[in-house]
Design a protein around this motif. Structure first.
Motif, PDB file in Angstrom:
ATOM      1  N   ASN A   1      -9.430   3.427 -10.717  1.00 30.68           N
ATOM      2  CA  ASN A   1      -8.605   1.940 -10.568  1.00 30.68           C
ATOM      3  C   ASN A   1      -9.723   1.114  -9.805  1.00 30.68           C
ATOM      4  OD1 ASN A   1      -6.334   2.799 -11.683  1.00 30.68           O
ATOM      5  ND2 ASN A   1      -5.435   3.461  -9.546  1.00 30.68           N
TER       6      ASN A   1
ATOM      7  N   ASP B   1     -12.829  -5.902 -13.785  1.00 34.44           N
ATOM      8  CA  ASP B   1     -11.949  -7.119 -14.179  1.00 34.44           C
ATOM      9  C   ASP B   1     -12.568  -8.312 -13.224  1.00 34.44           C
ATOM     10  OD1 ASP B   1     -10.104  -6.193 -15.967  1.00 34.44           O
ATOM     11  OD2 ASP B   1      -9.071  -4.929 -14.334  1.00 34.44           O
TER      12      ASP B   1
ATOM     13  N   ALA C   1      -9.709  -4.076  -1.636  1.00 33.55           N
ATOM     14  CA  ALA C   1      -8.612  -4.683  -2.844  1.00 33.55           C
ATOM     15  C   ALA C   1      -8.152  -6.134  -2.487  1.00 33.55           C
ATOM     16  CB  ALA C   1      -7.779  -3.911  -3.229  1.00 33.55           C
TER      17      ALA C   1
ATOM     18  N   GLU D   1      -9.663  -9.703  -4.121  1.00 30.39           N
ATOM     19  CA  GLU D   1      -8.486 -10.710  -4.882  1.00 30.39           C
ATOM     20  C   GLU D   1      -8.663 -11.950  -4.066  1.00 30.39           C
ATOM     21  OE1 GLU D   1      -3.710 -10.926  -5.632  1.00 30.39           O
ATOM     22  OE2 GLU D   1      -4.477  -9.320  -4.317  1.00 30.39           O
TER      23      GLU D   1
ATOM     24  N   MET E   1      -3.321   2.076  -4.637  1.00 34.38           N
ATOM     25  CA  MET E   1      -4.458   1.339  -3.913  1.00 34.38           C
ATOM     26  C   MET E   1      -3.802   0.888  -2.602  1.00 34.38           C
ATOM     27  SD  MET E   1      -6.885   0.706  -6.113  1.00 34.38           S
ATOM     28  CE  MET E   1      -7.843  -0.740  -5.854  1.00 34.38           C
TER      29      MET E   1
ATOM     30  N   GLN F   1     -12.060   0.019 -12.101  1.00 33.95           N
ATOM     31  CA  GLN F   1     -11.364  -1.018 -13.159  1.00 33.95           C
ATOM     32  C   GLN F   1     -11.311  -2.515 -12.520  1.00 33.95           C
ATOM     33  OE1 GLN F   1     -10.468  -0.432 -16.269  1.00 33.95           O
ATOM     34  NE2 GLN F   1     -10.210  -2.388 -16.524  1.00 33.95           N
ATOM     35  N   LEU F   2     -11.078  -2.363 -11.113  1.00 38.74           N
ATOM     36  CA  LEU F   2     -11.080  -3.586 -10.259  1.00 38.74           C
ATOM     37  C   LEU F   2     -12.427  -4.145 -10.256  1.00 38.74           C
ATOM     38  CD1 LEU F   2      -9.397  -5.454  -8.546  1.00 38.74           C
ATOM     39  CD2 LEU F   2     -10.292  -3.995  -6.555  1.00 38.74           C
ATOM     40  N   ARG F   3     -13.417  -3.439 -10.216  1.00 44.59           N
ATOM     41  CA  ARG F   3     -14.721  -4.240 -10.344  1.00 44.59           C
ATOM     42  C   ARG F   3     -15.064  -4.529 -11.604  1.00 44.59           C
ATOM     43  NH1 ARG F   3     -19.666  -3.361 -11.705  1.00 44.59           N
ATOM     44  NH2 ARG F   3     -19.325  -1.384 -12.874  1.00 44.59           N
TER      45      ARG F   3
ATOM     46  N   VAL G   1      -6.571  -8.233 -11.907  1.00 41.79           N
ATOM     47  CA  VAL G   1      -7.051  -7.984 -10.446  1.00 41.79           C
ATOM     48  C   VAL G   1      -5.803  -8.016  -9.464  1.00 41.79           C
ATOM     49  CG1 VAL G   1      -8.480  -8.868  -8.772  1.00 41.79           C
ATOM     50  CG2 VAL G   1      -9.356  -8.743 -10.946  1.00 41.79           C
TER      51      VAL G   1
ATOM     52  N   LEU H   1      -3.809  -4.549 -10.015  1.00 43.87           N
ATOM     53  CA  LEU H   1      -4.634  -3.766  -9.565  1.00 43.87           C
ATOM     54  C   LEU H   1      -4.538  -3.546  -7.904  1.00 43.87           C
ATOM     55  CD1 LEU H   1      -7.581  -3.494 -11.950  1.00 43.87           C
ATOM     56  CD2 LEU H   1      -5.641  -1.512 -11.929  1.00 43.87           C
ATOM     57  N   SER H   2      -4.740  -4.614  -7.473  1.00 44.65           N
ATOM     58  CA  SER H   2      -4.737  -4.876  -6.134  1.00 44.65           C
ATOM     59  C   SER H   2      -3.305  -4.645  -5.538  1.00 44.65           C
ATOM     60  CB  SER H   2      -5.282  -6.267  -5.431  1.00 44.65           C
ATOM     61  OG  SER H   2      -6.392  -6.616  -5.969  1.00 44.65           O
TER      62      SER H   2
END
Length: 447
Positions: free
Chosen positions: A72, A79, A118, A122, A108, A75-77, A99, A102-103
């Motif tokens: 995750n 996006d 996160a 964001e 998370m 994936q955040l990075r 984003v 995911l945050s």
């Protein structure tokens, strides 16, 4: 030979042992040894099961959770990169929406480090999207992206390290188990090797000798003497084989004589009437079942009574033997012939139509007429043969032989030395021929 070897040979090796008792002792000894070895390995097996349960119920779920968290973060990075690389405002807004999702993901938020980073990512991306992208923003994003990558790596390493202790413990136990198992297998191999050696020496080898002896009995060879066996039962069987040899030789000779007497004619070597009828009945049933052609025939030597009256029965027997040899060389292997009685013969032509049977019968008749029978004193004579044929594809064997017999008497009445097929000419039954024998100027029993 030493005194010790002589003692063993006299008091141990030459002694007979009941097979059941000896093998019961060996099996008991092996069972006790094997049970002790199983209990020895049971401790390691229990430890392996406990470690496996702990790994399955606790360590593996925790490891998977760490890997999912690392995924995750990565994936955040990615996006976040799409927010900066989006070509249109719509694409950047879509990436920014992911984003935000995911945050706020529970996984998370469950970890303090992940939740803080996160939230920072964001907030940064929302401000960057609102205020516009600049070189400074790109530099700041590179720093945040590196922090996200490092955090994802940390979680991946932590997840992999969670199972290290359990795996190392299991590896140690398995290593010890392998050593113990190798020792157990070595002990079992030694025990089984000795057990198999005893079985081979005291059971299999004597059985092989007995099998060889039985094969010798079967082939009629001389029986090889037995060496003294250790098992009492083996010794008893070896003694019985010696007695069996004499009985088998006597029975085999008697069976051969009985079989010859039961199935063949002693003078000609052909099938006798009873055996021919039994075989023919089965063949008729097979032909009817599969709708195959089949024919029967009856034949009689012409004026055979004159041969007996003029030359004697010894010459008559010689004639019958010569005719039997002629039949054997003329007929096919699939054709059957028997001495039906006196100078009368019965035939069966399998897989043969009446036309084919007629050709075979004509060839047989012609070769009989051309055959010169040497009487052994420089003289000889020739015989002729009358034959009657009938199809047997339908009806019983008795009926088919009756039609062939009637055709045979028709051939006799028409002048002998000919082949008549039942139905082609008026078949005169045997009784009618007897009644008309005066017209032929022959005795009633002469054909």
């Amino acid at each position: 030979m030493s005194a010790w070897q002589a003692f063993l040979r006299k008091h141990w090796m030459q002694r007979s042992w009941p097979a059941g008792k000896a093998f019961a002792w060996l099996v008991s000894l092996f069972g006790l040894a094997f049970a002790a070895q199983i209990f020895w390995l049971a401790g390691d097996q229990r430890q392996v099961l406990e470690s496996s349960a702990r790994l399955l119920n606790s360590t593996v779920p925790s490891t998977l959770e760490q890997f999912r968290l690392a995924r995750n973060i990565e994936q955040l990075r990615l996006d976040g990169e799409r927010v900066f690389s989006g070509r249109t405002p719509v694409a950047r807004q879509q990436a920014l929406f992911i984003v935000s999702l995911l945050s706020s993901h529970p996984a998370m938020l469950a970890d303090r480090r992940t939740a803080a980073l996160a939230s920072e990512v964001e907030t940064f991306l929302v401000q960057a999207a609102r205020e516009g992208m600049s070189e400074q923003r790109y530099a700041e994003w590179d720093t945040l992206s590196n922090r996200l990558s490092l955090l994802a790596d940390d979680f991946s390493i932590e997840g992999a390290n969670l199972a290290t202790d359990d795996l190392q413990l299991m590896a140690t136990i398995m290593l010890h188990s392998q050593f113990k198992l190798a020792l157990v297998l070595a002990l079992v191999a030694v025990f089984l090797g000795g057990f198999l050696f005893l079985i081979h020496r005291h059971l299999i080898r004597p059985l092989q000798k007995m099998d060889k002896a039985l094969n010798e009995l079967r082939s009629g060879s001389a029986l090889t003497p037995f060496s003294r066996a250790s098992m009492a039962e083996i010794r008893a069987v070896e003694g019985a084989i010696g007695q069996l040899r004499d009985v088998m030789h006597e029975n085999q000779k008697a069976r051969q004589e009985l079989h010859v007497l039961a199935t063949t004619d002693s003078l000609t070597g052909m099938f006798n009437r009873r055996h021919f009828l039994a075989l023919a009945e089965e063949e008729i049933k097979r032909a009817h079942r599969y709708a195959r052609p089949i024919c029967v025939g009856m034949a009689d030597l012409d004026h055979f009574k004159d041969i007996n009256d003029r030359y004697g029965h010894a010459v008559g027997d010689r004639v019958l033997q010569s005719i039997s040899d002629l039949f054997g060389h003329t007929l096919r292997q699939s054709d059957w012939v028997s001495r039906y009685g006196g100078e009368e013969f019965a035939f069966m032509f399998t897989e043969t139509t009446i036309e084919e049977a007629h050709r075979l019968a004509e060839r047989l008749r012609q070769r009989t007429a051309d055959n010169w029978i040497d009487l052994g004193d420089g003289s000889g004579l020739q015989m002729t043969l009358s034959l009657g044929l009938a199809e047997a594809s339908k009806g019983s064997l008795e009926a088919a032989l009756g039609r062939a017999d009637a055709a045979l008497y028709t051939a006799k009445k028409q002048g002998r030395n000919r082949v008549v097929i039942a139905g082609e000419a008026t078949a005169t039954p045997r009784k009618a021929v007897h009644e008309s024998s005066d017209d032929l100027d022959l005795p009633v029993d002469e054909r």
